[in-house]
Design an enzyme around this catalytic site. Structure first.
Site, PDB file in Angstrom:
ATOM      1  N   LYS A  14       0.839  -1.204   0.000  1.00  0.00           N
ATOM      2  CA  LYS A  14       0.000   0.000   0.000  1.00  0.00           C
ATOM      3  C   LYS A  14       0.870   1.250   0.000  1.00  0.00           C
ATOM      4  CE  LYS A  14      -2.006   2.545   3.156  1.00  0.00           C
ATOM      5  NZ  LYS A  14      -1.851   3.801   2.390  1.00  0.00           N
TER       6      LYS A  14
ATOM      7  N   GLY B 125       6.850   4.943   8.243  1.00  0.00           N
ATOM      8  CA  GLY B 125       5.975   6.099   8.421  1.00  0.00           C
ATOM      9  C   GLY B 125       6.172   6.707   9.788  1.00  0.00           C
TER      10      GLY B 125
ATOM     11  N   GLY C  69       2.800   4.055  13.454  1.00  0.00           N
ATOM     12  CA  GLY C  69       3.505   2.810  13.793  1.00  0.00           C
ATOM     13  C   GLY C  69       2.941   2.188  15.068  1.00  0.00           C
TER      14      GLY C  69
ATOM     15  N   GLU D 212       9.887   1.131  10.595  1.00  0.00           N
ATOM     16  CA  GLU D 212      10.841   2.218  10.287  1.00  0.00           C
ATOM     17  C   GLU D 212      10.091   3.523  10.531  1.00  0.00           C
ATOM     18  OE1 GLU D 212      13.879   1.529   9.688  1.00  0.00           O
ATOM     19  OE2 GLU D 212      13.746  -0.597   9.202  1.00  0.00           O
TER      20      GLU D 212
HETATM   21  P1  NAD Z   1       2.241   8.281   7.977  1.00  0.00           P
HETATM   22  O1  NAD Z   1       2.569   7.490   9.193  1.00  0.00           O
HETATM   23  O2  NAD Z   1       1.182   9.283   8.050  1.00  0.00           O
HETATM   24  O3  NAD Z   1       1.828   7.307   6.772  1.00  0.00           O
HETATM   25  C1  NAD Z   1       2.664   6.259   6.336  1.00  0.00           C
HETATM   26  C2  NAD Z   1       1.816   5.190   5.657  1.00  0.00           C
HETATM   27  O4  NAD Z   1       0.940   4.630   6.633  1.00  0.00           O
HETATM   28  C3  NAD Z   1       0.927   5.715   4.531  1.00  0.00           C
HETATM   29  O5  NAD Z   1       0.859   4.737   3.504  1.00  0.00           O
HETATM   30  C4  NAD Z   1      -0.424   5.850   5.224  1.00  0.00           C
HETATM   31  O6  NAD Z   1      -1.515   5.753   4.327  1.00  0.00           O
HETATM   32  C5  NAD Z   1      -0.388   4.655   6.165  1.00  0.00           C
HETATM   33  N1  NAD Z   1      -1.300   4.765   7.314  1.00  0.00           N
HETATM   34  C6  NAD Z   1      -1.781   5.880   7.904  1.00  0.00           C
HETATM   35  N2  NAD Z   1      -2.602   5.543   8.925  1.00  0.00           N
HETATM   36  C7  NAD Z   1      -2.618   4.185   8.979  1.00  0.00           C
HETATM   37  C8  NAD Z   1      -3.268   3.243   9.829  1.00  0.00           C
HETATM   38  N3  NAD Z   1      -4.056   3.626  10.814  1.00  0.00           N
HETATM   39  N4  NAD Z   1      -3.040   1.929   9.594  1.00  0.00           N
HETATM   40  C9  NAD Z   1      -2.205   1.521   8.603  1.00  0.00           C
HETATM   41  N5  NAD Z   1      -1.583   2.363   7.761  1.00  0.00           N
HETATM   42  C10 NAD Z   1      -1.779   3.679   7.959  1.00  0.00           C
HETATM   43  O7  NAD Z   1       3.636   8.873   7.475  1.00  0.00           O
HETATM   44  P2  NAD Z   1       3.890   9.847   6.255  1.00  0.00           P
HETATM   45  O8  NAD Z   1       3.332  11.174   6.652  1.00  0.00           O
HETATM   46  O9  NAD Z   1       3.477   9.201   4.982  1.00  0.00           O
HETATM   47  O10 NAD Z   1       5.491   9.889   6.241  1.00  0.00           O
HETATM   48  C11 NAD Z   1       6.218  10.655   7.127  1.00  0.00           C
HETATM   49  C12 NAD Z   1       6.721   9.844   8.297  1.00  0.00           C
HETATM   50  O11 NAD Z   1       7.414   8.703   7.824  1.00  0.00           O
HETATM   51  C13 NAD Z   1       7.705  10.612   9.145  1.00  0.00           C
HETATM   52  O12 NAD Z   1       7.429  10.411  10.502  1.00  0.00           O
HETATM   53  C14 NAD Z   1       9.048   9.974   8.782  1.00  0.00           C
HETATM   54  O13 NAD Z   1      10.042  10.101   9.756  1.00  0.00           O
HETATM   55  C15 NAD Z   1       8.642   8.570   8.546  1.00  0.00           C
HETATM   56  N6  NAD Z   1       9.640   7.891   7.710  1.00  0.00           N
HETATM   57  C16 NAD Z   1      10.487   7.006   8.311  1.00  0.00           C
HETATM   58  C17 NAD Z   1      11.491   6.384   7.557  1.00  0.00           C
HETATM   59  C18 NAD Z   1      12.440   5.407   8.182  1.00  0.00           C
HETATM   60  O14 NAD Z   1      13.106   4.683   7.446  1.00  0.00           O
HETATM   61  N7  NAD Z   1      12.571   5.351   9.493  1.00  0.00           N
HETATM   62  C19 NAD Z   1      11.601   6.666   6.187  1.00  0.00           C
HETATM   63  C20 NAD Z   1      10.713   7.585   5.618  1.00  0.00           C
HETATM   64  C21 NAD Z   1       9.725   8.187   6.400  1.00  0.00           C
END
Ligand code: NAD
Length: 477
Positions: A157, A210, A215, A232
């Protein structure tokens, strides 16, 4: 149902894409489950897996130019970044795991007293892969390459903000000739379909990249039936710059470490500590260069910084900046919506530099995920290590000094999954990556990354000679 995809550089609709209904999520999981339990995929040899992964790598390279343009259109990132980093690195990851899967997944044999143990690597089964919007194709490719190399079937996804390049990847994968049901890609908002995907008993593994906030929810969904998790998450990483560092390299590297991809990087160095002797000069140079960063439409080759991903993200960044000011940090540069009329319609934001950010402040502790940095001075080594480690995150670190043995020693003390010395953001397929604390657990890339997607089984064979093994006479009366 359809959803509009927005170009963040001008707020206009690029296209509309289908959003998966609960019934389609169900079909995707069922397809992945049957492909693993009853399809031909688990019987594919490692050589056959390798050939399919190489086809994906070649397919990405064949379409590289179009993919780079699409990634920039959808995310706003400068075309130089998508052309030279995101797209070729995506292809390289498939190539790397294709060429190394036999080596990494090899059985190991241990000769023991009266026994031999064989350790074998098996796929988990159905892997759900959830990807954020900052590196939409690259992070999807990291996860897919490893999950498939290890022999799993997948449901992937992308972020509902940035599904376009992943949907192109779906075409490449379909042309590569995977058996039906091995790769399933569904678009949709995490809030709408995330729980259904992650709580389903037929899913064996979830690999999520994310925010720490989402997470934690996923850990909750997965806990009912105890799934393997790779998490991650966010970061608040620190860079430490010593007075003996190559000054120009440290300034330029630090600009990159927080402003690349509009600061929307998990491993962004959002806290920079500079040794007091060079602090004023560093701040002056860093600020002057920040002011010269050229904001604009990512499709223009001159652009150095594109827009933030969405209006909502820009509002979040603005609220972090406002809170930092209220809490007493000093804004010395940028931190506002630019006045320039040509970029008025996009979600642009001027790179912001804070000084005097104290440990108690939210700007010191919380992830902004935008082009916002705190630059503080230090004089005491122990104190700076303590400050670098004083957040709930522990993802990355960067150390700038000519004294490599000091840097090595410090790298051991900084609580983070990766430390760069005299550089920033060098990712290699060979080197594993991932965080500690609330930055998550599990690793991506390298041998450790691939092994996360496979489970370990021990098979013990009796080798007793000239006698019966213990278990055979224990109750042998
Ligand atoms: P996010 O957590 O909002 O979303 C990430 C993914 O999770 C998206 O596909 C989203 O649709 C999905 N998602 C959202 N709510 C969900 C739920 N309740 N259940 C399952 N899936 C769900 O993050 P974002 O805004 O897309 O990205 C930014 C974040 O990602 C930042 O915190 C960044 O630090 C983190 N990030 C971490 C790494 C790493 O390797 N550690 C790499 C890139 C980004």
């Amino acid at each position: 149902m359809k959803q509009a995809i927005i170009n963040p550089a001008n707020g206009e609709v690029i296209t509309e894409v289908a959003v998966a209904s609960p019934k389609e999520v169900e079909s995707a999981i069922s397809a992945a489950r049957s492909a693993f339990d009853a399809g031909p995929w688990p019987k594919f040899s490692l050589q056959e897996r390798k050939e399919l992964l190489l086809k994906i790598s070649r397919g990405i390279l064949d379409k590289a130019q179009g993919l780079a343009k699409l990634e920039t259109l959808n995310t706003g990132k400068p075309i130089k970044e998508s052309t030279f980093m995101d797209i070729p690195s995506s292809a390289k990851t498939f190539e790397f795991f294709a060429n190394n899967l036999e080596k990494y997944l090899k059985d190991e044999t241990l000769e023991l007293e009266n026994a031999r143990s064989r350790s074998v690597r098996q796929p988990y089964g159905v892997a759900v892969l959830i990807v954020p919007w900052n590196y939409p194709l690259l992070i999807a490719c990291w996860k897919l390459a490893q999950a498939l190399a290890a022999g799993n079937t997948v449901v992937l996804k992308p972020s509902s903000l940035t599904p376009l390049t992943v949907l192109e990847l779906a075409k490449i994968i379909s042309e590569a000739g995977f058996p039906q049901g091995v790769v399933n890609i569904i678009n949709g908002s995490g809030e709408a379909i995330g729980e259904q995907l992650c709580a389903d008993k037929r899913v064996d593994l979830i690999s999520f990249t994310g925010s720490s906030e989402v997470g934690k929810k996923i850990i909750g969904y997965a806990s009912n039936n105890v799934k393997k998790l790779i998490m991650e998450l966010g970061g608040k990483s620190a860079s430490i710059i010593f007075k003996d560092a190559d000054f120009e390299a440290a300034v330029n590297g630090s600009l990159c470490s927080i402003f690349l991809n509009q600061g929307q990087m998990c491993a962004a160095m959002s806290r920079i500590f500079v040794e007091d002797d060079i602090y004023d000069k560093f701040l002056e140079d860093f600020t002057a260069k920040s002011r010269r960063i050229k904001l604009g439409d990512g499709l223009n080759y001159e652009t150095q910084m594109g827009p933030l991903i969405s209006e909502a993200q820009r509002e979040k960044v603005i609220s972090c900046v406002e809170k930092a000011k209220k809490e007493g940090a000093r804004l010395v540069c940028g931190g506002k919506i630019p006045d320039s009329p040509e970029i008025k319609k996009g979600f642009f934001f001027e790179p912001a530099i804070f000084t005097e950010a104290a440990e108690r402040m939210s700007i010191f502790q919380e992830e902004v995920f935008g082009p916002v940095v705190c630059i503080n001075k230090f004089s005491d080594l122990e104190e700076v290590v303590k400050l670098a480690n004083a957040t709930d995150f522990a993802l990355a670190g960067s150390i700038w000094t000519q004294d490599v043995s000091l840097a090595q020693d410090l790298a051991g003390k900084i609580n983070s999954g990766i430390n760069w010395i005299n550089t920033y953001g060098m990712f290699y397929n060979e080197v594993s990556y991932g965080g500690f604390k609330q930055s998550g657990f599990g690793r991506e890339l390298g041998r450790e990354g691939l092994l996360e997607y496979s489970r370990f089984k021990s098979i013990v064979i009796d080798q007793t000679k000239d006698a019966k093994p213990l278990v055979n006479y224990w109750y042998g009366f």
